[in-house]
Design a protein around this motif. Structure first.
Motif, PDB file in Angstrom:
ATOM      1  N   TRP A  75       0.863  -1.188   0.000  1.00 41.77           N
ATOM      2  CA  TRP A  75       0.000   0.000   0.000  1.00 41.77           C
ATOM      3  C   TRP A  75       0.896   1.233   0.000  1.00 41.77           C
ATOM      4  O   TRP A  75       1.503   1.588   0.999  1.00 41.77           O
ATOM      5  N   ASN A  76       0.999   1.865  -1.154  1.00 42.39           N
ATOM      6  CA  ASN A  76       1.780   3.085  -1.288  1.00 42.39           C
ATOM      7  C   ASN A  76       1.155   3.915  -2.405  1.00 42.39           C
ATOM      8  O   ASN A  76       1.552   3.819  -3.568  1.00 42.39           O
ATOM      9  N   PRO A  77       0.145   4.732  -2.059  1.00 38.09           N
ATOM     10  CA  PRO A  77      -0.585   5.483  -3.085  1.00 38.09           C
ATOM     11  C   PRO A  77       0.307   6.387  -3.931  1.00 38.09           C
ATOM     12  O   PRO A  77       0.017   6.610  -5.112  1.00 38.09           O
ATOM     13  N   LYS A  78       1.407   6.896  -3.362  1.00 36.86           N
ATOM     14  CA  LYS A  78       2.275   7.784  -4.135  1.00 36.86           C
ATOM     15  C   LYS A  78       2.937   7.055  -5.297  1.00 36.86           C
ATOM     16  O   LYS A  78       3.245   7.660  -6.322  1.00 36.86           O
ATOM     17  N   ASP A  79       3.185   5.759  -5.120  1.00 33.42           N
ATOM     18  CA  ASP A  79       3.812   4.961  -6.175  1.00 33.42           C
ATOM     19  C   ASP A  79       2.790   4.149  -6.962  1.00 33.42           C
ATOM     20  O   ASP A  79       3.160   3.271  -7.757  1.00 33.42           O
ATOM     21  N   GLY A  80       1.515   4.411  -6.733  1.00 30.27           N
ATOM     22  CA  GLY A  80       0.484   3.705  -7.469  1.00 30.27           C
ATOM     23  C   GLY A  80       0.246   2.283  -7.011  1.00 30.27           C
ATOM     24  O   GLY A  80      -0.245   1.455  -7.785  1.00 30.27           O
ATOM     25  N   GLU A  81       0.576   1.975  -5.750  1.00 33.01           N
ATOM     26  CA  GLU A  81       0.367   0.636  -5.204  1.00 33.01           C
ATOM     27  C   GLU A  81      -0.815   0.679  -4.230  1.00 33.01           C
ATOM     28  O   GLU A  81      -0.793   1.421  -3.246  1.00 33.01           O
ATOM     29  N   ASN A 120      -6.891   8.460   6.610  1.00 33.82           N
ATOM     30  CA  ASN A 120      -6.443   9.002   5.324  1.00 33.82           C
ATOM     31  C   ASN A 120      -7.502   9.782   4.554  1.00 33.82           C
ATOM     32  O   ASN A 120      -7.160  10.558   3.670  1.00 33.82           O
ATOM     33  N   HIS A 156      -7.130  13.498   4.281  1.00 30.51           N
ATOM     34  CA  HIS A 156      -5.902  13.999   3.658  1.00 30.51           C
ATOM     35  C   HIS A 156      -5.859  13.713   2.162  1.00 30.51           C
ATOM     36  O   HIS A 156      -4.799  13.836   1.543  1.00 30.51           O
ATOM     37  N   THR A 157      -6.990  13.335   1.597  1.00 25.85           N
ATOM     38  CA  THR A 157      -7.039  13.061   0.166  1.00 25.85           C
ATOM     39  C   THR A 157      -7.990  14.034  -0.525  1.00 25.85           C
ATOM     40  O   THR A 157      -8.887  14.601   0.104  1.00 25.85           O
ATOM     41  N   SER A 194      -9.910  11.806  -6.249  1.00 28.08           N
ATOM     42  CA  SER A 194      -8.583  11.304  -6.608  1.00 28.08           C
ATOM     43  C   SER A 194      -8.564   9.790  -6.521  1.00 28.08           C
ATOM     44  O   SER A 194      -9.452   9.160  -5.945  1.00 28.08           O
ATOM     45  N   GLU A 209      -6.576   7.857  -4.774  1.00 30.40           N
ATOM     46  CA  GLU A 209      -6.473   7.378  -3.393  1.00 30.40           C
ATOM     47  C   GLU A 209      -7.807   7.506  -2.673  1.00 30.40           C
ATOM     48  O   GLU A 209      -8.215   6.620  -1.914  1.00 30.40           O
TER      49      GLU A 209
END
Length: 305
Positions: A73-79, A264, A267-268, A272, A274
């Motif tokens: 789970w890493n939304p910044k990297d598209g995971e 989260n 903060h989105t 988007s 995420e």
């Protein structure tokens, strides 16, 4: 004079019947309107969550297989792998049920079959008092007492699945106990009398007669407790650690679907990828709620049979 009084009484009776009929009509429409509002609210929430939850797959191109099977789970990297959070939700739910079920059913048996009448008068208000305690209080107690205790005696950082399980088991204990108590109390006295007449002891009667007879209701109590545990957010969020990693032991920190959504979502950006993925997690929660309801309906049908 008598005819006039008799006519007046007849008119009053007719008027009373008309008013009664109008009251019944108003009552029926009021009940129907309330039922329609409840149905409309349920359908609206279901449609809204379904549409929002599917946008991450349809609009943003997130793979459903990756979402349901990946541990990254890493939304910044598209995971967008939700497995750690799904696992955390199921872990704390089932573990808390394993703790609360025997305690709640045991307490119900004690209050209905063993304790004198004054025992139930004391224990019942205590159990009901736990229901009125806000979730944040449970979380704060777990944060200030359980987390340091587990850190000092079992190792780890204290924020763990074990801590969340203990907090949740205490929270769902009143639900399980109350429903189990009602189930045991509703059993006909003839079951007990027949068992005692055959020479069975009190414990044999409880174990071989009463518990099997009340089993569907007892299982319903457990499932209702699990439903509450699965949807709990604030108390678990304060003690579970809220990490993205898949835990390996009970002493490792974790996260649940509800905790990651509450942490989260603010903060989105609305719309988007995420944000839509978090709505997909909310859709999973809705599906699980429906699953719990179906299980409860099945158990209720068994109880009627």
């Amino acid at each position: 004079m008598e005819n006039k009084m008799s006519l007046t009484a007849r008119e009053r009776l007719i008027t009373s019947k008309k008013n009664k009929h109008k009251d019944e009509t108003r009552g029926k429409w009021l009940v129907r309107i309330c039922a329609l509002i409840m149905i409309a609210a349920t359908v609206a929430i279901t449609i809204f969550l379904t549409v929002k939850g599917l946008q991450s797959f349809i609009k943003n191109g997130v793979s459903p297989i990756e979402f349901l099977t990946s541990t990254d789970w890493n939304p910044k990297d598209g995971e967008f792998g939700a497995v750690p959070f799904i696992f955390g939700s199921f872990a704390v739910t089932f573990l808390s049920a394993i703790i609360a079920a025997p305690l709640g059913i045991g307490g119900a048996i004690f209050m209905t079959e063993i304790a004198p009448s004054w025992g139930r008068k004391i224990l019942q208000p205590v159990i009901e008092l736990l229901v009125g305690i806000p979730s944040v209080v449970y979380g704060f107690i777990g944060l200030t007492i359980l987390v340091p205790y587990i850190r000092g005696n079992f190792g780890g950082i204290g924020f763990s699945i074990l801590t969340g399980t203990i907090v949740l088991s205490i929270m769902i204990l009143p639900t399980v106990t109350t429903i189990a108590t009602d189930a045991m109390s509703s059993l006909p006295k003839s079951l007990r009398d027949g068992s005692y007449a055959l020479g069975a002891t009190r414990w044999q009667t409880i174990r071989k007669v009463l518990i099997p007879a009340a089993l569907p209701s007892l299982l319903t109590a457990i499932v209702l407790g699990m439903a509450r545990a699965f949807g709990e957010a604030l108390a678990v969020q304060m003690v579970i650690g809220n990490t993205r990693n898949l835990p390996e032991t009970l002493l490792d920190p974790s996260a649940t679907l509800t905790t990651i959504i509450t942490l989260n979502m603010g903060h989105t950006t609305y719309g988007s990828i995420e944000n839509n993925t978090l709505w997909s997690m909310g859709l999973i929660l809705l599906i699980m709620s429906f699953a719990f309801i179906l299980v409860i309906r099945y158990l209720s049908a068994r109880r009627k049979m």
